[in-house]
Design a protein around this motif. Structure first.
Motif, mmCIF file in Angstrom:
data_model
loop_
_atom_site.group_PDB
_atom_site.id
_atom_site.type_symbol
_atom_site.label_atom_id
_atom_site.label_comp_id
_atom_site.label_asym_id
_atom_site.label_seq_id
_atom_site.Cartn_x
_atom_site.Cartn_y
_atom_site.Cartn_z
ATOM 1 N N THR A 139 0.644 -1.289 -0.064
ATOM 2 C CA THR A 139 -0.119 -0.069 0.062
ATOM 3 C C THR A 139 0.938 1.156 0.004
ATOM 4 N N HIS A 140 2.052 1.228 0.578
ATOM 5 C CA HIS A 140 3.027 2.311 0.441
ATOM 6 C C HIS A 140 4.316 1.846 0.899
ATOM 7 N N MET A 141 5.483 2.755 0.885
ATOM 8 C CA MET A 141 6.748 2.337 1.149
ATOM 9 C C MET A 141 7.153 2.133 2.777
ATOM 10 N N HIS A 142 6.336 2.766 3.689
ATOM 11 C CA HIS A 142 7.032 2.579 4.978
ATOM 12 C C HIS A 142 7.235 1.061 5.430
ATOM 13 N N PRO A 143 8.338 1.016 6.161
ATOM 14 C CA PRO A 143 8.772 -0.379 6.550
ATOM 15 C C PRO A 143 7.884 -1.154 7.034
ATOM 16 N N ASP A 144 6.984 -0.759 8.115
ATOM 17 C CA ASP A 144 6.159 -1.674 8.649
ATOM 18 C C ASP A 144 4.853 -2.103 7.731
ATOM 19 N N HIS A 145 4.878 -1.624 6.631
ATOM 20 C CA HIS A 145 4.043 -2.231 5.482
ATOM 21 C C HIS A 145 4.752 -3.058 4.247
ATOM 22 N N SER A 146 6.160 -2.829 4.080
ATOM 23 C CA SER A 146 6.934 -2.897 2.794
ATOM 24 C C SER A 146 8.051 -3.830 3.100
ATOM 25 N N ALA A 221 -0.603 12.067 -0.584
ATOM 26 C CA ALA A 221 -1.342 12.111 0.649
ATOM 27 C C ALA A 221 -0.702 11.604 2.014
ATOM 28 N N HIS A 222 -0.640 10.512 2.388
ATOM 29 C CA HIS A 222 0.176 10.284 3.581
ATOM 30 C C HIS A 222 1.574 10.149 3.131
ATOM 31 N N THR A 223 1.863 9.467 1.631
ATOM 32 C CA THR A 223 2.915 9.572 1.209
ATOM 33 C C THR A 223 2.745 9.825 -0.191
ATOM 34 N N GLY A 240 -4.514 1.284 3.455
ATOM 35 C CA GLY A 240 -3.183 1.515 3.958
ATOM 36 C C GLY A 240 -3.250 2.627 4.909
ATOM 37 N N ASP A 241 -2.156 3.488 4.792
ATOM 38 C CA ASP A 241 -2.144 4.387 5.987
ATOM 39 C C ASP A 241 -2.838 5.802 5.488
ATOM 40 N N LEU A 242 -3.861 5.604 4.507
ATOM 41 C CA LEU A 242 -4.782 6.776 4.321
ATOM 42 C C LEU A 242 -5.611 7.002 5.794
HETATM 43 ZN ZN LIG Z 1 2.648 4.692 6.473
#
Ligand SMILES: [Zn+2]
Length: 347
Positions: A139-146, A221-223, A240-242
């Motif tokens: 859903t986006h680049m941040h480490p906790d997701h990717s 938006a968030h990223t 995701g983090d939206l």
């Molecule tokens: Zn995030």
């Protein structure tokens, strides 16, 4: 169903070891797992030059560490992360992760914060279904997701993300690999390797057999690389983090863009799985806390800029009334206020 496990140790720190799961694209019997195990382990270690191997074994699915998956609607499963900032207790496993199981194939939505978390998600999926994992949608680049993406690519999935995801990961990965281990512990990240997606998608439809996913990249938006996933049959939107709940939203893109996304009408959505916090939640009520925080942040920072306050003063004085409801407020709010000031002073 059996899986190959390799005991791997850090070459620079030989006492730091963990068992890593080397996933096969399709289910294996014990005999198939044991055949060629040493060669598979050697080939994997060749791509992880920081690690040394100390033997392999084959283990049954139900003996592996597995995340808890809850069924949101038939065929749509969610793992709820701990709604807190990453630390040694939660090992970075703070994000919500999704799994959609059709009659032909499986898609995974977000890979978790480490190879270990991705392995535990993979093991949980295999307790539910032996079908091929066709796609991992990040859903986006941040480490906790990717950060767990590599494991799903090895399992045969195509890794998909927003068009700007590859550039986001490439520009940030080196810094995260410095800052993340002290937060969650070196051992928690053993074997973890950030990777760019195989393909960027602005819009895409994936048919898993009786389950249709609509992927759509958002404006910044968030990223600048947010991607949402709608399970069309049930109206379940993985945001995701939206959307955050419990853990304070973090602004790494555009405040006005984010509020714009939150303000759009989505008649096709019945419920959401947010990036953090309880899941599922009704839409749009489940996004009200995120929207309220970001709206107040914009109001406060605009007022400070209009009053001629410098950034340091604006950050100190912006004080949303609901601070007590959010985890991570003391760390993330000053950063958010700083990012908002930098964006809004040019309005
Ligand atoms: Zn995030």
């Amino acid at each position: 169903m059996f899986h190959l496990l390799l005991t791997a140790c850090l070459a620079a720190e030989p006492a730091t070891c963990a068992e890593r799961l080397l996933p096969a694209p399709s289910p294996l019997t014990r005999e198939e797992c044991e055949t060629g195990a040493e060669a598979r382990a050697a080939s994997w270690l060749a791509t992880h030059p920081d690690l040394a191997g100390r033997g392999t074994r084959c283990a049954a699915t139900d003996s592996l560490p597995a995340l808890t998956l809850s069924e949101v609607v038939p065929g749509v499963l969610v793992h709820e992360g701990t709604p807190a900032l990453p630390d040694r207790a939660n090992r970075g496993a703070i994000a919500n992760l999704g799994v959609v199981i059709g009659t032909d194939a499986i898609a995974v939505i977000d890979a978790g914060s480490s190879r270990a978390e991705a392995e535990a998600l993979f093991a949980a999926i295999r307790l539910h279904s032996p079908l091929p994992i066709r796609a991992l949608i990040v859903t986006h680049m941040h480490p906790d997701h990717s950060f767990g993406a590599d494991l799903f690519r090895e399992a045969g999935a195509e890794v998909l993300g927003a068009p700007k995801l590859a550039a986001g990961i490439e520009s940030r990965a080196a810094a995260w690999l410095q800052s993340y281990p002290p937060q969650v512990g070196t051992k928690a990240l053993l074997g973890t390797r950030p990777i760019p997606p195989d393909r960027g998608v602005a819009e895409e439809r994936i048919d898993l057999g009786g389950a249709t996913l609509h992927l759509r990249a958002a404006a910044t938006a968030h990223t600048d690389n947010d991607l949402t996933v709608l399970h069309a049959e049930s109206g379940t939107l993985f945001t995701g983090d939206l959307v955050f709940n419990g853990l304070l939203p973090t602004l790494d893109g555009s405040l006005t863009g984010w509020l714009g996304w939150l303000g759009e009408s989505r008649p096709e959505v019945r419920r959401i799985v947010a990036g953090h916090g309880p899941a599922p939640l009704p839409w749009p009520a489940g996004a009200a806390a995120t929207r309220g925080y970001l709206d107040r942040l914009r109001t406060d920072i605009r007022a400070a800029i209009a009053a001629g306050q410098p950034m340091s003063e604006a950050i100190r004085q912006s004080h949303p009334q609901d601070a007590a409801r959010w985890q991570g407020y003391d760390v993330s709010h000053p950063r958010n206020a700083s990012a908002a000031y930098a964006e809004l002073e040019w309005e």
